[in-house]
Each structure stands twice: as structure tokens, then as C-alpha cells.
Design a protein around this motif. Structure first.
Motif, PDB file in Angstrom:
ATOM      1  N   THR A  92       0.734  -0.952   0.341  1.00 44.76           N
ATOM      2  CA  THR A  92      -0.040   0.282  -0.056  1.00 44.76           C
ATOM      3  C   THR A  92       0.619   1.490   0.084  1.00 44.76           C
ATOM      4  O   THR A  92       2.108   1.197   0.506  1.00 44.76           O
ATOM      5  CB  THR A  92      -0.552  -0.550   1.341  1.00 44.76           C
ATOM      6  OG1 THR A  92      -0.275   0.205   2.513  1.00 44.76           O
ATOM      7  CG2 THR A  92      -2.025  -1.428   0.919  1.00 44.76           C
ATOM      8  N   TYR A  93       0.082   2.187  -0.748  1.00 47.50           N
ATOM      9  CA  TYR A  93       0.704   3.993  -0.547  1.00 47.50           C
ATOM     10  C   TYR A  93       1.430   4.067   0.815  1.00 47.50           C
ATOM     11  O   TYR A  93      -0.242   4.225   1.172  1.00 47.50           O
ATOM     12  CB  TYR A  93       0.779   4.684  -1.189  1.00 47.50           C
ATOM     13  CG  TYR A  93       1.296   6.288  -1.204  1.00 47.50           C
ATOM     14  CD1 TYR A  93       2.547   6.090  -1.616  1.00 47.50           C
ATOM     15  CD2 TYR A  93       0.429   6.842  -0.889  1.00 47.50           C
ATOM     16  CE1 TYR A  93       2.704   7.516  -1.116  1.00 47.50           C
ATOM     17  CE2 TYR A  93       1.710   7.753  -0.600  1.00 47.50           C
ATOM     18  CZ  TYR A  93       2.325   8.561  -0.573  1.00 47.50           C
ATOM     19  OH  TYR A  93       3.108   9.448  -0.541  1.00 47.50           O
ATOM     20  N   LEU A  94       2.571   5.083   0.945  1.00 43.84           N
ATOM     21  CA  LEU A  94       2.930   5.448   2.593  1.00 43.84           C
ATOM     22  C   LEU A  94       4.090   5.935   2.360  1.00 43.84           C
ATOM     23  O   LEU A  94       5.338   5.703   1.477  1.00 43.84           O
ATOM     24  CB  LEU A  94       2.651   4.465   3.225  1.00 43.84           C
ATOM     25  CG  LEU A  94       2.977   5.049   4.807  1.00 43.84           C
ATOM     26  CD1 LEU A  94       1.553   5.836   5.484  1.00 43.84           C
ATOM     27  CD2 LEU A  94       2.827   4.578   6.432  1.00 43.84           C
ATOM     28  N   SER A  95       4.191   7.303   2.067  1.00 42.84           N
ATOM     29  CA  SER A  95       5.367   8.085   2.014  1.00 42.84           C
ATOM     30  C   SER A  95       6.749   7.626   3.374  1.00 42.84           C
ATOM     31  O   SER A  95       6.097   6.859   4.597  1.00 42.84           O
ATOM     32  CB  SER A  95       5.155   9.279   2.531  1.00 42.84           C
ATOM     33  OG  SER A  95       6.296  10.325   2.818  1.00 42.84           O
ATOM     34  N   ASP A  96       7.471   7.492   2.810  1.00 41.13           N
ATOM     35  CA  ASP A  96       8.686   7.252   3.034  1.00 41.13           C
ATOM     36  C   ASP A  96       8.962   7.722   4.360  1.00 41.13           C
ATOM     37  O   ASP A  96       9.909   7.319   5.857  1.00 41.13           O
ATOM     38  CB  ASP A  96       9.591   6.894   2.669  1.00 41.13           C
ATOM     39  CG  ASP A  96      10.630   7.245   1.740  1.00 41.13           C
ATOM     40  OD1 ASP A  96      10.488   8.708   2.048  1.00 41.13           O
ATOM     41  OD2 ASP A  96      11.014   7.972   0.594  1.00 41.13           O
ATOM     42  N   ASP A  97       8.222   9.186   4.336  1.00 42.99           N
ATOM     43  CA  ASP A  97       8.683   9.817   5.539  1.00 42.99           C
ATOM     44  C   ASP A  97       7.861   9.407   6.579  1.00 42.99           C
ATOM     45  O   ASP A  97       8.123  10.276   8.142  1.00 42.99           O
ATOM     46  CB  ASP A  97       8.917  11.419   5.438  1.00 42.99           C
ATOM     47  CG  ASP A  97       9.568  11.849   4.744  1.00 42.99           C
ATOM     48  OD1 ASP A  97      10.683  11.355   3.979  1.00 42.99           O
ATOM     49  OD2 ASP A  97       8.938  12.907   3.999  1.00 42.99           O
ATOM     50  N   ASP A 132       0.730  13.337 -10.868  1.00 42.81           N
ATOM     51  CA  ASP A 132       2.113  13.007  -9.575  1.00 42.81           C
ATOM     52  C   ASP A 132       1.770  13.584  -8.247  1.00 42.81           C
ATOM     53  O   ASP A 132       0.238  13.679  -8.160  1.00 42.81           O
ATOM     54  CB  ASP A 132       3.170  14.168  -9.915  1.00 42.81           C
ATOM     55  CG  ASP A 132       4.607  13.908  -9.075  1.00 42.81           C
ATOM     56  OD1 ASP A 132       4.670  12.909  -8.616  1.00 42.81           O
ATOM     57  OD2 ASP A 132       4.890  14.978  -9.693  1.00 42.81           O
ATOM     58  N   GLY A 133       2.168  13.498  -6.880  1.00 40.18           N
ATOM     59  CA  GLY A 133       1.709  13.815  -6.141  1.00 40.18           C
ATOM     60  C   GLY A 133       0.682  12.187  -5.232  1.00 40.18           C
ATOM     61  O   GLY A 133      -0.415  13.089  -4.945  1.00 40.18           O
ATOM     62  N   ILE A 134       1.188  11.104  -5.583  1.00 35.29           N
ATOM     63  CA  ILE A 134       0.209  10.206  -5.297  1.00 35.29           C
ATOM     64  C   ILE A 134      -0.529   9.974  -3.674  1.00 35.29           C
ATOM     65  O   ILE A 134       0.248  10.420  -2.735  1.00 35.29           O
ATOM     66  CB  ILE A 134       0.881   9.122  -5.159  1.00 35.29           C
ATOM     67  CG1 ILE A 134       0.031   7.945  -5.004  1.00 35.29           C
ATOM     68  CG2 ILE A 134       2.074   8.825  -4.134  1.00 35.29           C
ATOM     69  CD1 ILE A 134       0.197   6.735  -5.887  1.00 35.29           C
ATOM     70  N   THR A 135      -1.548   9.766  -3.938  1.00 38.64           N
ATOM     71  CA  THR A 135      -2.654  10.027  -2.693  1.00 38.64           C
ATOM     72  C   THR A 135      -2.856   8.771  -1.757  1.00 38.64           C
ATOM     73  O   THR A 135      -2.347   8.490  -0.584  1.00 38.64           O
ATOM     74  CB  THR A 135      -3.483  11.131  -1.964  1.00 38.64           C
ATOM     75  OG1 THR A 135      -3.922   9.968  -3.447  1.00 38.64           O
ATOM     76  CG2 THR A 135      -3.242  12.355  -2.240  1.00 38.64           C
ATOM     77  N   SER A 136      -2.683   7.933  -2.476  1.00 35.27           N
ATOM     78  CA  SER A 136      -3.355   6.113  -2.069  1.00 35.27           C
ATOM     79  C   SER A 136      -2.813   4.978  -3.305  1.00 35.27           C
ATOM     80  O   SER A 136      -2.707   5.388  -3.985  1.00 35.27           O
ATOM     81  CB  SER A 136      -4.279   6.079  -0.961  1.00 35.27           C
ATOM     82  OG  SER A 136      -5.421   6.726  -2.036  1.00 35.27           O
ATOM     83  N   GLY A 137      -3.127   3.931  -2.784  1.00 34.44           N
ATOM     84  CA  GLY A 137      -2.644   2.857  -4.219  1.00 34.44           C
ATOM     85  C   GLY A 137      -2.627   1.688  -3.166  1.00 34.44           C
ATOM     86  O   GLY A 137      -2.294   1.544  -1.723  1.00 34.44           O
TER      87      GLY A 137
END
Length: 175
Positions: A92-97, A132-137
Motif C-alpha cells: 500500500t502507498y505510504l510516504s517513506d517519511d 503525480d503526488g500520489i495520495t493512496s494506492g
């Protein structure tokens, strides 16, 4: 005589069974993929796996063109950045920060290009559709031998992109 008849019958059935099994061909692996957004679909039959060194992450790229330094023309492509690619996993998408980021469960970025002008490894940002700027996935990967089956759903502020890719991924090392 009954034993001989039974032996001959058993032999015929054995070879017939083997012949029947031999006639069953292994289904061909379908190679290629596509992505869609709104009512638009792009065929992306080229798959790449970029590696960036030890513990530096990887990128998946699916394109409609063979990527070369001399490529010129309109290109459709999906790029997904992650740290690992484990068969049988859904990421799942999650910022690596994020403190909750787990490289075995998450991917950290994705971009999609639709009919972008590509020349000398540069993209003309004004030429096509860009997500660009993915929010989820999500991204799901299974591997069988050298063949990958990858499905993904990517949500951006400007829309949703869904896609699949089946086949080999060309390995490209980036140092």
C-alpha cells in the motif's frame, strides 16, 4: 490368455493416457499490460526493474516503448518506487517519511505519463497527461519463474489509474 489380454490392454491404456497428457499444452504466458484512467487506456508491454544499489530501493516501470537513450516520440509509462518486491505481497502507498512505513508492506511513490513527448531522456511536461503526488494506492505482485504478474491502483489528486502487467521485467542497474 486373460493375463496377456489384460497386460496388452493396460499397456494401451497407459500409452493412451500418456499421449493424452502430452497433448495438453501448457498455456502461454500473456506478456504485456495496460493502464487506464477515465475512459482512456494505454498499452504498456515493456516492463523494467530498476535497482539503485544495496538498500537503496527499486523502481518498476511499464512503458509502451523500449526505453533507450535515443528514444524520441510520445511515451506512455507508469513508474512505481518501492524498497522490496516480494511475490505474494500486496503493498500500500505510504510516504517513506512516515514512522509507520514498512518496506515489506509499503511503496513510497508513483508517477504516470500519458503521451508525453520524450527526447534524449527528457520529458516535455507540457505535452501530455501527467499524474503525480500520489495520495493512496495498492500494488500486488506474484512471481512464477521469471514472469511477474503485477496489478496496481494509484490514486492521485487529479484521478485514479489502474493497471496490470504480466511478463518478464528487464533488469536495469542504476548506480
Amino acid at each position: 490368455m486373460k493375463k496377456l489380454t489384460f497386460a496388452v490392454l493396460a499397456t494401451v491404456l497407459f500409452f493412451a493416457a500418456c499421449k493424452k497428457d502430452d497433448d495438453k499444452s501448457t498455456p502461454a504466458v500473456t506478456t504485456g499490460g495496460s493502464f487506464s484512467f477515465n475512459d482512456t487506456t494505454a498499452v504498456v508491454n515493456n516492463g523494467y526493474l530498476y535497482t539503485y544499489g544495496v538498500n537503496e530501493g527499486i523502481s518498476l516501470a511499464f512503458t509502451d516503448s523500449v526505453l533507450t537513450d535515443t528514444l524520441k516520440g510520445k511515451v506512455c509509462a507508469v513508474n512505481i518506487d518501492l524498497d522490496t518486491l516480494i511475490s505474494g505481497k500486496t503493498y500500500t502507498y505510504l510516504s517513506d517519511d512516515s514512522l509507520a512505513y514498512d518496506k515489506t508492506k509499503n511503496f513510497d511513490d508513483a508517477t504516470v505519463f500519458y503521451k508525453y513527448q520524450w527526447e534524449d531522456t527528457d520529458l516535455d511536461e507540457a505535452s501530455g497527461r501527467f499524474f503525480d503526488g500520489i495520495t493512496s494506492g495498492t500494488l500486488t505482485c506474484t512471481k512464477n519463474g521469471d514472469n511477474y504478474s503485477i496489478t496496481y491502483t494509484l490514486i492521485f489528486p487529479t484521478g485514479k489509474v489502474t493497471g496490470t502487467y504480466n511478463g518478464k521485467l528487464e533488469l536495469r542497474n542504476q548506480q
